[in-house]
Design a protein around this motif. Structure first.
Motif, short mmCIF file in Angstrom:
data_model
loop_
_atom_site.label_atom_id
_atom_site.label_comp_id
_atom_site.label_asym_id
_atom_site.label_seq_id
_atom_site.Cartn_x
_atom_site.Cartn_y
_atom_site.Cartn_z
N MET A 133 0.85 -1.18 0.00
CA MET A 133 0.00 0.00 0.00
C MET A 133 0.89 1.23 0.00
O MET A 133 1.90 1.27 0.72
N GLY A 134 0.51 2.22 -0.76
CA GLY A 134 1.36 3.39 -0.85
C GLY A 134 0.57 4.70 -0.83
O GLY A 134 -0.63 4.72 -1.08
N TRP A 135 1.28 5.74 -0.48
CA TRP A 135 0.77 7.10 -0.59
C TRP A 135 1.64 7.84 -1.61
O TRP A 135 2.87 7.78 -1.56
N PHE A 136 0.96 8.54 -2.49
CA PHE A 136 1.61 9.38 -3.48
C PHE A 136 0.99 10.77 -3.39
O PHE A 136 -0.07 10.95 -2.78
N ARG A 137 1.64 11.76 -3.97
CA ARG A 137 1.07 13.10 -3.97
C ARG A 137 1.38 13.80 -5.28
O ARG A 137 2.38 13.49 -5.94
N SER A 148 1.54 -7.38 4.48
CA SER A 148 2.00 -8.51 5.29
C SER A 148 3.43 -8.24 5.74
O SER A 148 4.32 -8.10 4.92
N GLY A 149 3.62 -8.10 7.00
CA GLY A 149 4.97 -7.85 7.52
C GLY A 149 5.20 -6.43 7.97
O GLY A 149 5.92 -6.19 8.93
N GLY A 150 4.60 -5.48 7.27
CA GLY A 150 4.65 -4.09 7.72
C GLY A 150 5.91 -3.32 7.39
O GLY A 150 6.12 -2.23 7.93
N THR A 151 6.77 -3.84 6.53
CA THR A 151 7.97 -3.09 6.16
C THR A 151 7.57 -1.79 5.46
O THR A 151 6.67 -1.78 4.64
N THR A 152 8.26 -0.71 5.83
CA THR A 152 7.92 0.60 5.30
C THR A 152 9.10 1.25 4.56
O THR A 152 10.26 0.95 4.84
N TYR A 153 8.76 2.15 3.65
CA TYR A 153 9.75 2.94 2.91
C TYR A 153 9.19 4.35 2.76
O TYR A 153 7.98 4.54 2.65
N TYR A 154 10.10 5.33 2.74
CA TYR A 154 9.70 6.73 2.64
C TYR A 154 10.57 7.45 1.63
O TYR A 154 11.73 7.11 1.41
N SER A 155 10.00 8.50 1.05
CA SER A 155 10.82 9.38 0.23
C SER A 155 11.69 10.22 1.16
O SER A 155 11.34 10.44 2.33
N ASP A 156 12.79 10.68 0.65
CA ASP A 156 13.71 11.48 1.47
C ASP A 156 13.04 12.77 1.95
O ASP A 156 13.35 13.26 3.04
N SER A 157 12.12 13.30 1.17
CA SER A 157 11.50 14.58 1.52
C SER A 157 10.57 14.50 2.72
O SER A 157 10.27 15.52 3.34
N VAL A 158 10.12 13.29 3.07
CA VAL A 158 9.19 13.15 4.20
C VAL A 158 9.74 12.30 5.33
O VAL A 158 9.12 12.21 6.40
N TYR A 172 -2.81 10.68 -2.78
CA TYR A 172 -3.49 9.50 -3.31
C TYR A 172 -3.01 8.25 -2.59
O TYR A 172 -1.83 8.09 -2.34
N CYS A 173 -3.96 7.37 -2.33
CA CYS A 173 -3.65 6.05 -1.81
C CYS A 173 -3.64 5.06 -2.97
O CYS A 173 -4.44 5.19 -3.91
N ALA A 174 -2.73 4.10 -2.90
CA ALA A 174 -2.64 3.10 -3.96
C ALA A 174 -2.39 1.72 -3.36
O ALA A 174 -1.78 1.61 -2.28
N ALA A 175 -2.83 0.70 -4.07
CA ALA A 175 -2.61 -0.68 -3.65
C ALA A 175 -2.23 -1.51 -4.88
O ALA A 175 -2.89 -1.42 -5.91
N VAL A 176 -1.19 -2.29 -4.75
CA VAL A 176 -0.74 -3.09 -5.88
C VAL A 176 -0.17 -4.41 -5.37
O VAL A 176 0.41 -4.46 -4.28
N GLN A 177 -0.34 -5.44 -6.15
CA GLN A 177 0.23 -6.74 -5.77
C GLN A 177 1.74 -6.64 -5.70
O GLN A 177 2.37 -5.95 -6.53
N GLY A 201 0.97 21.50 -11.21
CA GLY A 201 2.03 21.68 -12.18
C GLY A 201 3.18 20.70 -12.06
O GLY A 201 4.18 20.82 -12.78
N LYS A 202 3.05 19.73 -11.17
CA LYS A 202 4.13 18.76 -10.97
C LYS A 202 3.62 17.34 -11.21
O LYS A 202 2.42 17.09 -11.22
N GLU A 203 4.56 16.44 -11.38
CA GLU A 203 4.20 15.04 -11.58
C GLU A 203 3.89 14.39 -10.23
O GLU A 203 4.36 14.84 -9.17
N ARG A 204 3.11 13.32 -10.31
CA ARG A 204 2.82 12.57 -9.09
C ARG A 204 4.10 11.96 -8.56
O ARG A 204 4.90 11.41 -9.33
N GLU A 205 4.30 12.02 -7.25
CA GLU A 205 5.52 11.48 -6.66
C GLU A 205 5.20 10.55 -5.49
O GLU A 205 4.19 10.70 -4.81
N PHE A 206 6.10 9.62 -5.30
CA PHE A 206 6.00 8.66 -4.21
C PHE A 206 6.25 9.35 -2.88
O PHE A 206 7.16 10.18 -2.76
#
Length: 120
Positions: free
Chosen positions: A34-38, A54-64, A95-100, A42-47
């Protein structure tokens, strides 16, 4: 068909906090990430952040990193984005997103977005 519904956006002053929610329904998400994008005007969508359901491992962009926290509630099928120390440059539609797992985000499910506005 899966459905993602975001909520929790709004107007906040710089330095404030907001918590976004993404309610997921329509299927089992155990093998999804599951992810959040914004997307700012005038800008492109970014992660922004992601979490493996399952497991709960997380990743973040450097800006946040260090300011935002992504989490999930399995019982509620909901993913959250806690946003602290907000800055004007965080203003965007989130935006929220979900992908296999193992497939690109472009092939997943997306919510309609929620507006976050940070005033200086």
């Amino acid at each position: 068909q899966a459905q993602l519904v975001e909520s929790g956006g709004g107007l906040v002053q710089a330095g404030g906090s907001l918590r976004l929610s993404c309610a997921a329904s329509g299927r089992t998400f155990s093998n999804y990430r599951m992810g959040w994008f914004r997307q700012a005007p005038g800008k492109e969508r970014e992660f922004v952040a992601m979490i493996y359901w399952s497991g709960g491992t997380t990743y973040y962009s450097d800006s946040v990193k260090g300011r935002f926290t992504i989490s999930r509630d399995n019982a509620k099928n909901t993913v959250y984005l806690q946003m602290n120390s907000l800055k004007p440059e965080d203003t965007a539609v989130y935006y929220c997103a979900a992908v296999q797992n193992g497939t690109p985000w472009s092939g997943g499910y997306w919510g309609q977005g929620t507006q976050v506005t940070v005033s200086s």
